[in-house]
Write an enzyme that holds these catalytic residues in place. Structure first.
Site, PDB file in Angstrom:
ATOM      1  N   GLY A 132      -2.382  76.234  25.333  1.00  0.00           N
ATOM      2  CA  GLY A 132      -3.171  76.149  26.469  1.00  0.00           C
ATOM      3  C   GLY A 132      -2.613  77.478  27.945  1.00  0.00           C
ATOM      4  O   GLY A 132      -1.582  76.857  27.931  1.00  0.00           O
TER       5      GLY A 132
ATOM      6  N   THR B  58       2.525  73.902  31.801  1.00  0.00           N
ATOM      7  CA  THR B  58       1.115  73.339  31.525  1.00  0.00           C
ATOM      8  C   THR B  58       0.999  72.666  32.575  1.00  0.00           C
ATOM      9  O   THR B  58       1.837  72.489  33.476  1.00  0.00           O
ATOM     10  CB  THR B  58       1.648  72.148  30.914  1.00  0.00           C
TER      11      THR B  58
ATOM     12  N   ASP C 260      -0.426  69.866  33.340  1.00  0.00           N
ATOM     13  CA  ASP C 260      -0.528  68.491  32.638  1.00  0.00           C
ATOM     14  C   ASP C 260       0.801  68.106  33.813  1.00  0.00           C
ATOM     15  O   ASP C 260       0.796  66.776  34.045  1.00  0.00           O
ATOM     16  CB  ASP C 260      -0.482  68.362  31.052  1.00  0.00           C
TER      17      ASP C 260
ATOM     18  N   GLY D  71      -5.504  65.988  31.751  1.00  0.00           N
ATOM     19  CA  GLY D  71      -4.737  65.206  31.620  1.00  0.00           C
ATOM     20  C   GLY D  71      -4.342  63.874  30.279  1.00  0.00           C
ATOM     21  O   GLY D  71      -5.177  62.852  30.459  1.00  0.00           O
TER      22      GLY D  71
ATOM     23  N   GLU E 146      -7.939  62.562  31.631  1.00  0.00           N
ATOM     24  CA  GLU E 146      -9.330  62.344  30.618  1.00  0.00           C
ATOM     25  C   GLU E 146      -8.591  61.755  29.419  1.00  0.00           C
ATOM     26  O   GLU E 146      -9.404  61.104  28.693  1.00  0.00           O
ATOM     27  CB  GLU E 146      -9.361  64.053  29.878  1.00  0.00           C
TER      28      GLU E 146
ATOM     29  N   HIS F  82     -12.067  73.102  32.936  1.00  0.00           N
ATOM     30  CA  HIS F  82     -11.187  74.110  32.302  1.00  0.00           C
ATOM     31  C   HIS F  82     -11.323  74.276  33.601  1.00  0.00           C
ATOM     32  O   HIS F  82     -10.356  76.070  34.601  1.00  0.00           O
ATOM     33  CB  HIS F  82     -11.363  75.272  31.218  1.00  0.00           C
TER      34      HIS F  82
ATOM     35  N   ARG G 135      -7.953  75.118  35.253  1.00  0.00           N
ATOM     36  CA  ARG G 135      -6.985  75.720  34.492  1.00  0.00           C
ATOM     37  C   ARG G 135      -7.152  77.429  34.607  1.00  0.00           C
ATOM     38  O   ARG G 135      -6.139  78.129  34.388  1.00  0.00           O
ATOM     39  CB  ARG G 135      -6.832  76.144  33.020  1.00  0.00           C
TER      40      ARG G 135
HETATM   41  O1  F6P Z   1      -3.278  72.665  28.859  1.00  0.00           O
HETATM   42  C1  F6P Z   1      -3.436  71.245  28.846  1.00  0.00           C
HETATM   43  C2  F6P Z   1      -4.447  71.024  28.757  1.00  0.00           C
HETATM   44  O2  F6P Z   1      -5.366  71.697  29.998  1.00  0.00           O
HETATM   45  C3  F6P Z   1      -4.762  69.725  28.795  1.00  0.00           C
HETATM   46  O3  F6P Z   1      -4.787  68.948  29.537  1.00  0.00           O
HETATM   47  C4  F6P Z   1      -7.152  69.925  27.868  1.00  0.00           C
HETATM   48  O4  F6P Z   1      -6.525  68.107  26.979  1.00  0.00           O
HETATM   49  C5  F6P Z   1      -6.421  70.455  27.081  1.00  0.00           C
HETATM   50  O5  F6P Z   1      -5.367  71.066  27.523  1.00  0.00           O
HETATM   51  C6  F6P Z   1      -7.795  71.424  26.301  1.00  0.00           C
HETATM   52  O6  F6P Z   1      -7.110  72.360  25.784  1.00  0.00           O
HETATM   53  P1  F6P Z   1      -7.780  73.821  25.682  1.00  0.00           P
HETATM   54  O7  F6P Z   1      -7.409  74.539  26.088  1.00  0.00           O
HETATM   55  O8  F6P Z   1      -8.460  73.560  23.952  1.00  0.00           O
HETATM   56  O9  F6P Z   1      -9.557  72.837  25.364  1.00  0.00           O
END
Ligand code: F6P
Length: 339
Positions: A10, A126, A128, A171, A223, A269, A272
């Site tokens: 990710g 990460t 997380d 998380g 989560e 997301h 992120r």
């Molecule tokens: O980077 C880790 C994470 O953000 C987790 O907290 C989350 O469950 C996962 O990635 C989600 O990933 P994806 O982009 O595959 O949905």
């Protein structure tokens, strides 16, 4: 030297800052050349490369995402994966690879290093913050700030409507984002994978709080958190996907137990994306510089890590295999403000 870089798993804010730092340090300090492999481990298997120059990587520090793009491709699940990587390393005359990623990327790098003798150095990332051996990973601070801002916004609307608002954050395995974000945002409850959710207790606390005249509540839930006695919840595993819809489910249960109108928000997301915070830009830059120096010292099979305020290096094997669970002393600080 000629060095390859990849970003796997990710994405997170700070990846471009690392790429920029590696190129700058390699070119200016060591007189080396750098190429980027695209889309995680798919790049070195399929020969997907792009040159990385000082000019091309300038002005990147503030940019979220990764210019190298990313994937969850795994050479050990592909036919001749490790052999293809060795061929591409030779074809592009590369002396070493810097792999930037989370648990899965680092595990692949460790196996490529120990079993296939790839010259590799790792940089942990990460949002997380659940990787072992490093106190913090970049991306985490940015995610926490997103959560904090979201809770600030939820507070004003919750208060206006006398509602309970549940905020689900990322998380899957660990409650770091929930705990830091919850403390910073002044959440009334923080629920994490490390501690099963006691629905009745929370409902009672919410009722008492509302009886005291605080007619709204903010509940932050990771989560990967699960209800006590909930057999449907799979046990935490490394790389497990924990999207069970706990936010929506919990909101429904709290409303049933308390009678208060309850709604859920899933941040997903959004946590992120976007520009990295100052902390993440600095950490990513420090990691990039350190990893580049390790490559030039030929200290392969290592990963960089933040321990206290020092950037150190440890064997890649120390960062993988087991997640770093939430510090329960820190959770105790969040608990001071529950109800
Ligand atoms: O980077 C880790 C994470 O953000 C987790 O907290 C989350 O469950 C996962 O990635 C989600 O990933 P994806 O982009 O595959 O949905």
């Amino acid at each position: 030297m000629r060095i390859g870089i990849l970003t796997g798993g990710g994405d997170c804010p700070g990846l471009n800052a690392v790429v920029r730092a590696i190129v700058r340090r390699s070119v200016m300090e060591h007189g080396s050349e750098v190429v980027g492999f695209l889309e995680g481990w798919r790049g070195p298997m399929e020969g997907m490369v792009m040159p990385l120059t000082l000019q091309g990587t300038g002005g990147l520090i503030h940019r979220g995402g990764t210019i190298l793009r990313t994937s969850r491709a795994n050479p050990f699940k592909c036919e001749r994966g490790p052999e293809k990587i060795a061929e591409q390393m030779e074809k592009h005359r590369l002396d070493a690879l810097i792999a930037i990623g989370g648990e899965e990327t680092l595990s692949i790098a460790e196996e490529m290093s120990s079993k296939h003798k790839l010259n590799v150095v790792c940089i942990p990332k990460t949002i997380d913050n659940d990787l072992n051996s490093t106190d913090f990973t970049f991306g985490f601070d940015t995610a926490v700030n997103v959560v904090m801002e979201a809770i600030d916004r939820l507070h004003t609307t919750a208060e206006s409507h006398n509602r309970v608002l549940v905020c689900e954050v990322m998380g899957g395995n660990a409650g770091w984002i929930a705990c830091y974000g919850g403390i910073a945002g002044g959440a009334d409850f923080v629920l994490v994978p490390e501690k099963p959710i006691k629905l009745k207790e929370i409902a009672e606390s919410i009722k008492k709080r509302h009886a005291r005249g605080r007619d709204y509540s903010i509940v932050v839930v990771a989560e990967g958190a699960h209800l006590e006695g909930d057999k449907a919840q799979p046990p935490p595993t490394v790389n497990g996907n924990k999207r069970t819809g706990i936010g929506e489910r919990l909101a429904k249960l709290i409303e049933e137990e308390t009678g208060y109108e309850t709604r859920a928000t899933v941040l997903g997301h959004i946590q992120r994306g976007g520009s990295p915070t100052a902390f993440d830009r600095v950490l990513a830059t420090r990691f990039g510089v350190k990893a580049t120096d390790l490559v030039h010292e030929k200290k392969f099979g290592r990963m960089v890590a933040l321990q206290g305020n020092l950037v150190v290096d440890v064997p890649i094997s120390e960062g993988i295999g087991k997640i770093k669970s939430l510090d329960m002393d820190l959770y105790g600080v969040a608990e001071v403000f529950f109800s």
